[in-house]
Scaffold this active site. Sequence first.
Site, PDB file in Angstrom:
ATOM      1  N   GLU A 101      -9.130   1.880  -1.497  1.00 21.64           N
ATOM      2  CA  GLU A 101      -9.866   1.582  -0.256  1.00 21.64           C
ATOM      3  C   GLU A 101     -10.582   2.809   0.289  1.00 21.64           C
ATOM      4  OE1 GLU A 101      -7.141   0.188   2.734  1.00 21.64           O
ATOM      5  OE2 GLU A 101      -8.485   0.806   4.330  1.00 21.64           O
ATOM      6  N   TYR A 122      -2.958  11.365   5.663  1.00 30.03           N
ATOM      7  CA  TYR A 122      -3.253  10.067   6.273  1.00 30.03           C
ATOM      8  C   TYR A 122      -2.209   9.039   5.810  1.00 30.03           C
ATOM      9  CZ  TYR A 122      -4.650   5.399   6.819  1.00 30.03           C
ATOM     10  OH  TYR A 122      -4.583   4.073   7.129  1.00 30.03           O
ATOM     11  N   TRP A 148     -11.455  12.150   9.029  1.00 34.55           N
ATOM     12  CA  TRP A 148     -10.004  11.909   9.129  1.00 34.55           C
ATOM     13  C   TRP A 148      -9.617  10.665   8.354  1.00 34.55           C
ATOM     14  CZ3 TRP A 148      -7.409   7.754  11.512  1.00 34.55           C
ATOM     15  CH2 TRP A 148      -5.988   7.847  11.380  1.00 34.55           C
ATOM     16  N   GLU A 208     -13.358  -1.496   6.938  1.00 36.82           N
ATOM     17  CA  GLU A 208     -12.592  -1.660   8.186  1.00 36.82           C
ATOM     18  C   GLU A 208     -13.351  -1.128   9.395  1.00 36.82           C
ATOM     19  OE1 GLU A 208      -9.025   0.531   7.160  1.00 36.82           O
ATOM     20  OE2 GLU A 208      -9.622   2.165   8.470  1.00 36.82           O
ATOM     21  N   HIS A 217      -9.148   6.688   2.785  1.00 37.59           N
ATOM     22  CA  HIS A 217      -9.512   6.982   4.179  1.00 37.59           C
ATOM     23  C   HIS A 217     -10.749   7.881   4.304  1.00 37.59           C
ATOM     24  CE1 HIS A 217      -8.267   6.943   8.535  1.00 37.59           C
ATOM     25  NE2 HIS A 217      -7.910   5.744   8.126  1.00 37.59           N
ATOM     26  N   ARG A 245       0.857  -1.188   0.000  1.00 39.88           N
ATOM     27  CA  ARG A 245       0.000   0.000   0.000  1.00 39.88           C
ATOM     28  C   ARG A 245       0.891   1.234   0.000  1.00 39.88           C
ATOM     29  NH1 ARG A 245      -3.841   2.244   4.917  1.00 39.88           N
ATOM     30  NH2 ARG A 245      -1.939   3.374   5.421  1.00 39.88           N
ATOM     31  N   GLU A 288      -4.328  -7.340   5.244  1.00 37.90           N
ATOM     32  CA  GLU A 288      -3.434  -6.226   5.595  1.00 37.90           C
ATOM     33  C   GLU A 288      -2.492  -6.666   6.711  1.00 37.90           C
ATOM     34  OE1 GLU A 288      -5.458  -2.808   7.181  1.00 37.90           O
ATOM     35  OE2 GLU A 288      -3.713  -1.513   6.915  1.00 37.90           O
ATOM     36  N   ASP A 314      -5.251   3.837   0.107  1.00 35.33           N
ATOM     37  CA  ASP A 314      -6.370   4.060   1.040  1.00 35.33           C
ATOM     38  C   ASP A 314      -6.795   5.530   0.959  1.00 35.33           C
ATOM     39  OD1 ASP A 314      -8.124   4.154   3.151  1.00 35.33           O
ATOM     40  OD2 ASP A 314      -6.760   3.248   4.622  1.00 35.33           O
ATOM     41  N   ARG A 332     -13.547  -5.480   3.886  1.00 30.99           N
ATOM     42  CA  ARG A 332     -12.410  -5.363   4.818  1.00 30.99           C
ATOM     43  C   ARG A 332     -12.767  -5.552   6.295  1.00 30.99           C
ATOM     44  NH1 ARG A 332      -7.837  -3.663   4.629  1.00 30.99           N
ATOM     45  NH2 ARG A 332      -7.997  -1.797   5.931  1.00 30.99           N
TER      46      ARG A 332
END
Length: 416
Positions: A250, A173, A416, A276, A226, A161, A353, A224, A297
């Site tokens: 992601e 991030y 975030w 996630e 995020h 990643r 991951e 990602d 995830r």
Amino acid sequence: MPSQGDISEGHAGERTITGARVVVCSPGRNFVTLVIETRGGVTGIGDATLNGRELAVASYLEDHVCPNLIGRDAGRIEDIWQFLYRGAYWRRGPVTMSAIAAVDTALWDIKAKMADMPLYQLLGGRSRDGVLVYGHANGSDIPATLEELARYREMGYEAVRLQAGVPGLDTAYGVSKDSMFYEPAGDALPEEQIWDTRAYLRFVPELFEKAREAVGPEVALLHDGHHRMTPQEAAKLGRALEPYDLFWLEDATPAENQEAFRLIRSHTTTPLAVGEIFNTIHDCRTLIEEQLIDYIRATVVHAGGITHLRRIADLAGLYQVRTGSHGATDLSPVCMGAALHFDSWVPNFGIQEYMRHTEATDEVFPHDYRFEKGYLYCGETPGHGVTLDESLAAKYPYEPKQLPVARLKDGTLWNW
Ligand code: KDG
Ligand code: MG
């Protein structure tokens, strides 16, 4: 009389739960671990860590769950799961589901130890020899990130990643001071970071263009988002990244609104991963049934343990969605151990991951899983193969830490 799942069944004396307690420790970062003891002397442990909100789960377990476990038959995993889920009346949510996950993981650990088998055997046996993992290469700019990518390749990773600092922004991030151990939860009160999506969108395609040039077509590259983009912005990024053949993009946009992924999906063929922060099958039902994502995830600790994650994976399998479980360092080695048994079995596995834990964490949680040439291998120890060194854990008391928050340049609070 309705069965309580206790020793009244006659055969369960050895399996009767005689103790359940919570251990909170901070060997570099906070972890919450549930320890369940049985009359026969077999113990099991489960991860209950919820980054930045650890004590809420510890209290949920200590005050509301542990007293309910004493006297029950540890072998009745499904019944205890249903009791904790339905019996609380208040369903779902990360605190409840992490607590249930900890109980579930500890009970699977006990069952497997009593059967004298590694956990994956109870799930149905291995579907694969090793579990493909992705590591995290991050850097303050493109050259620094590519250096990290090269380092991960040298360590044997086949999937990496990439996250990099965005020109014009002080923080991004996924980019840390210590590149090997990205630990976003910092201070007792959240750090405030500034975010600018347009600057990010201008920059990311170049990162992947250079990365592809550097490593060639074989290596799986991941990214990602995020949760920071709108669906339209995510669609634009997905399309811009198509030439660089990502393994996945992601958390392209927040997913409380699952239908938001329809717009992204209709504009790009870049594979999408999300989940996630999901804690039940209901968080991803539309995403899976409409085939709006490619990878789910959700993971053991935040999605109700092995018992519930199996339901999510089975639903996903019907729609050619594969697993790609969260494995950041705020999930303890106990979660990782259980996840690797799950990954070794689950037929529709995609990737796992793997952010390496620090040495201090690994010492507190001795485990038998091992990394070799881009794959993790769970061990053959009965149970999930992870233990807790309680006397060492006691040397690392809880430290209040929270995740950062992000604001736009005008001060608006963002994701975030
Ligand atoms: O506690 C939050 C982290 O687990 C999260 O920020 C990590 O997004 C993450 C990832 O993909 O590992
Ligand atoms: Mg993520």
